[in-house]
Design a protein around this motif. Structure first.
Motif, mmCIF file in Angstrom:
data_model
loop_
_atom_site.group_PDB
_atom_site.id
_atom_site.type_symbol
_atom_site.label_atom_id
_atom_site.label_comp_id
_atom_site.label_asym_id
_atom_site.label_seq_id
_atom_site.Cartn_x
_atom_site.Cartn_y
_atom_site.Cartn_z
ATOM 1 N N ARG A 39 10.667 -1.953 3.370
ATOM 2 C CA ARG A 39 11.030 -1.752 1.962
ATOM 3 C C ARG A 39 11.114 -0.262 1.612
ATOM 4 N NH1 ARG A 39 7.675 -5.172 -2.310
ATOM 5 N NH2 ARG A 39 9.027 -6.734 -1.341
ATOM 6 N N SER A 40 12.137 0.102 0.865
ATOM 7 C CA SER A 40 12.312 1.483 0.395
ATOM 8 C C SER A 40 11.828 1.618 -1.045
ATOM 9 C CB SER A 40 13.786 1.892 0.473
ATOM 10 O OG SER A 40 14.240 1.935 1.804
ATOM 11 N N ALA A 57 13.549 6.547 -0.679
ATOM 12 C CA ALA A 57 12.557 6.961 0.313
ATOM 13 C C ALA A 57 12.133 5.767 1.161
ATOM 14 C CB ALA A 57 11.345 7.564 -0.391
ATOM 15 N N ALA A 58 12.299 5.894 2.467
ATOM 16 C CA ALA A 58 11.890 4.821 3.377
ATOM 17 C C ALA A 58 10.366 4.750 3.432
ATOM 18 C CB ALA A 58 12.451 5.089 4.767
ATOM 19 N N ALA A 59 9.850 3.602 3.810
ATOM 20 C CA ALA A 59 8.410 3.449 4.012
ATOM 21 C C ALA A 59 7.957 4.403 5.104
ATOM 22 C CB ALA A 59 8.092 2.008 4.403
ATOM 23 N N PHE A 60 6.690 4.817 5.068
ATOM 24 C CA PHE A 60 6.183 5.795 6.032
ATOM 25 C C PHE A 60 6.381 5.306 7.467
ATOM 26 C CE2 PHE A 60 2.904 7.879 8.563
ATOM 27 C CZ PHE A 60 3.116 9.209 8.226
ATOM 28 N N ARG A 61 6.159 4.031 7.702
ATOM 29 C CA ARG A 61 6.345 3.452 9.040
ATOM 30 C C ARG A 61 7.765 3.710 9.549
ATOM 31 N NH1 ARG A 61 7.536 -1.947 11.455
ATOM 32 N NH2 ARG A 61 5.921 -2.403 13.011
ATOM 33 N N ASP A 62 8.742 3.545 8.674
ATOM 34 C CA ASP A 62 10.137 3.773 9.062
ATOM 35 C C ASP A 62 10.424 5.254 9.258
ATOM 36 O OD1 ASP A 62 10.697 1.027 8.915
ATOM 37 O OD2 ASP A 62 11.041 1.161 6.759
ATOM 38 N N ARG A 63 9.751 6.094 8.473
ATOM 39 C CA ARG A 63 9.936 7.535 8.633
ATOM 40 C C ARG A 63 9.448 7.996 10.006
ATOM 41 N NH1 ARG A 63 10.768 10.751 4.057
ATOM 42 N NH2 ARG A 63 11.072 9.553 2.144
ATOM 43 N N ASP A 85 20.649 -1.355 5.094
ATOM 44 C CA ASP A 85 20.996 -1.196 3.684
ATOM 45 C C ASP A 85 19.716 -1.277 2.862
ATOM 46 O OD1 ASP A 85 21.947 -1.240 1.118
ATOM 47 O OD2 ASP A 85 23.515 -2.720 1.494
ATOM 48 N N PRO A 86 19.210 -0.142 2.345
ATOM 49 C CA PRO A 86 17.936 -0.157 1.619
ATOM 50 C C PRO A 86 17.975 -0.990 0.346
ATOM 51 C CG PRO A 86 19.045 1.952 1.333
ATOM 52 C CD PRO A 86 19.807 1.204 2.393
#
Length: 365
Positions: free
Chosen positions: A55-56, A71-77, A173-174
Motif C-alpha cells: 500500500r502507498s 510514497a511507497a511503503a518502507f518495505r517496498d522502498r 499501479d499505486p
C-alpha cells in the motif's frame, strides 16, 4: 541448483541505504521493530517470486507549488534500493556527463556549476554574446509512458530475475491500494492534468520514490543522446526534465527546439510551451534554483524570500536546524554574502548568534 540472484547481505545494505533518509517515518519505525524478521520474510518473498508491492500513501506537498506525492511503503522502498544498487551503475556508465539528478555527485550544485562552466566556455569568459534555450517537459512524471520505459530497461537489465523485479516495480499501479494523508482541499490545488490519479494505467510514475527518480533518468537518456549525437549540441545540460542549450545563434537554437519537439513524441513526451525560453545569457539563466549572470552565480530571489520567511516563522526549537539548512543552501552560490547577511539579520533578531563567516547559527550562551 540455481544460484540466488542476490545475497541476504545485499538486502541488509538496501535496508540501511533506505533507512538513512526515512528512519523517522511511521512506516520505517514499524519495519525496524522487527527488522530481522521483516528482512528475512522479504528475502524469502523475493527469492520465491511472490513479492508484490504494498500500500502507498498519497499526500500533497505545497512548496514550491502543490504536487501530488505517492510514497511507497518502507518495505517496498527497501526493494527499490536493492534494484537500484544492483543495476544503476550499468546505466550511469552510458549516461552523458551533462545528465544530472539522482546520480551520485550530480545534484543541483553540480548542475548549476556545469551550466556556468559551459556558459563561460561558449561565451569565451563572457567576452562574446551567446543565447540560451531553456526547455521543460509538460507534466513530466505523470506523462511517462511505461511501455517505452520497459523497453529501455530491458536493453540493459539482461538477467531475467532482475528484469522481472524492475518490471514489477515499474508496472505497479499505486492507485490500486493507497491511503490519503492530505485533506481534500489540498488535492484540489493540484491541477487535474498533473495528478497521477487522472492518468490511464500505462502512463505516469509516482513522484516520491527512488525508483521513479532513477527510471526518469533512464527514460530521458534517449533525449540526452539525441542532443549530443544527433543535434551535436556541444553545450547542453539537463536536470530531470529541465534542460538548456547554449549557442551564439538564436536561429540555431530555434532549429534545435523544432527538432527536439519532433523527437519527443517517440517517448510520449512534449515541451511545455509556457516554460520554453530563448534569450541572451547576459540577462541571467535561472536553472536549478541558481541564477547565472556575468561573473556570478546567485540564489534565485524566490528561494531567498522563502528562506527568510520560513526562518522567521520557524518554532524556536527548530530555528537552528532551519537557519543552518538555509545558510548551507545560500552558500552554494558563488556570490551569496548579501543573501547570507539578510538571513543572519533574521536569526539575530530572534536571539541567536551567527558566526563571522555568516555560515552557521548557534544559541547565545
Amino acid at each position: 541448483m540455481n544460484v540466488a540472484p542476490f545475497q541476504f547481505e545485499d538486502l541488509v545494505q538496501a535496508y540501511y541505504d533506505c533507512r538513512r533518509h526515512k528512519r523517522n517515518t511511521a512506516s520505517a519505525r514499524q519495519f525496524e521493530k522487527d527488522m530481522e524478521i521483516n528482512l528475512l520474510e522479504l528475502h524469502d518473498d523475493l527469492i520465491a517470486g511472490t513479492y508484490r508491492p504494498g500500500r502507498s500513501i498519497c499526500f500533497v506537498v505545497t512548496r514550491p507549488k502543490a504536487r501530488e506525492v505517492w510514497a511507497a511503503a518502507f518495505r517496498d522502498r527497501v526493494v527499490h534500493h536493492l534494484l537500484y544498487n544492483h543495476v544503476a551503475s550499468r546505466f550511469y556508465a552510458s549516461f552523458i556527463a551533462d545528465s544530472c539528478a539522482c546520480i551520485p555527485g550530480r545534484g543541483t550544485l553540480y548542475a548549476a556549476k556545469r551550466l556556468e562552466s559551459k556558459i563561460r566556455s561558449a561565451s569565451e569568459n563572457w567576452s562574446k554574446p551567446i543565447f540560451y534555450l531553456k526547455c521543460d517537459l509538460a507534466n513530466f512524471f505523470v506523462a511517462i509512458d511505461k511501455q517505452v520505459l520497459r523497453q529501455q530497461l530491458a536493453k540493459k537489465i539482461t538477467e531475467p530475475w532482475w528484469l522481472v523485479l524492475a518490471e514489477t516495480i515499474l508496472m505497479h499501479d499505486p492507485r490500486e491500494d493507497y491511503v490519503l494523508r492530505s485533506p481534500p482541499h489540498l488535492f484540489n490545488r493540484v491541477p487535474q492534468h498533473k495528478r497521477l490519479a487522472a492518468q490511464p494505467a500505462h502512463l505516469g510514475l509516482p513522484i516520491g520514490n527512488l525508483s521513479s527518480q532513477f527510471f526518469a533518468n533512464v527514460y530521458l537518456d534517449a533525449l540526452d543522446q539525441f542532443a549530443k549525437h544527433q543535434l551535436r549540441a556541444k553545450h547542453y545540460v539537463r536536470y530531470v526534465d529541465d534542460f538548456v542549450f547554449l549557442h551564439e545563434s538564436p536561429q540555431q537554437l530555434n532549429r534545435w527546439r523544432e527538432q527536439v519537439e519532433a523527437f519527443l513524441p517517440r517517448l510520449g513526451a512534449k515541451l511545455n510551451p509556457s516554460k520554453t525560453i530563448l534569450q541572451p545569457v547576459d540577462r541571467g539563466v535561472d536553472f536549478v534554483g541558481h541564477v547565472i549572470k556575468p561573473w556570478r552565480r546567485t540564489t534565485r530571489k524566490r528561494s531567498l524570500a522563502q528562506a527568510l520567511k520560513r526562518t522567521a516563522a520557524a518554532p524556536a526549537e527548530d530555528l537552528r536546524e532551519t537557519a543552518n539548512s538555509y545558510f548551507g543552501l545560500l552558500g552554494q552560490a558563488s556570490h551569496s554574502q548579501k543573501d547570507r547577511a539578510a538571513l543572519a539579520n533574521v536569526v539575530l533578531k530572534r536571539g541567536n548568534s551567527v558566526n563571522s563567516a555568516l555560515t552557521k547559527t548557534f544559541k547565545k550562551q
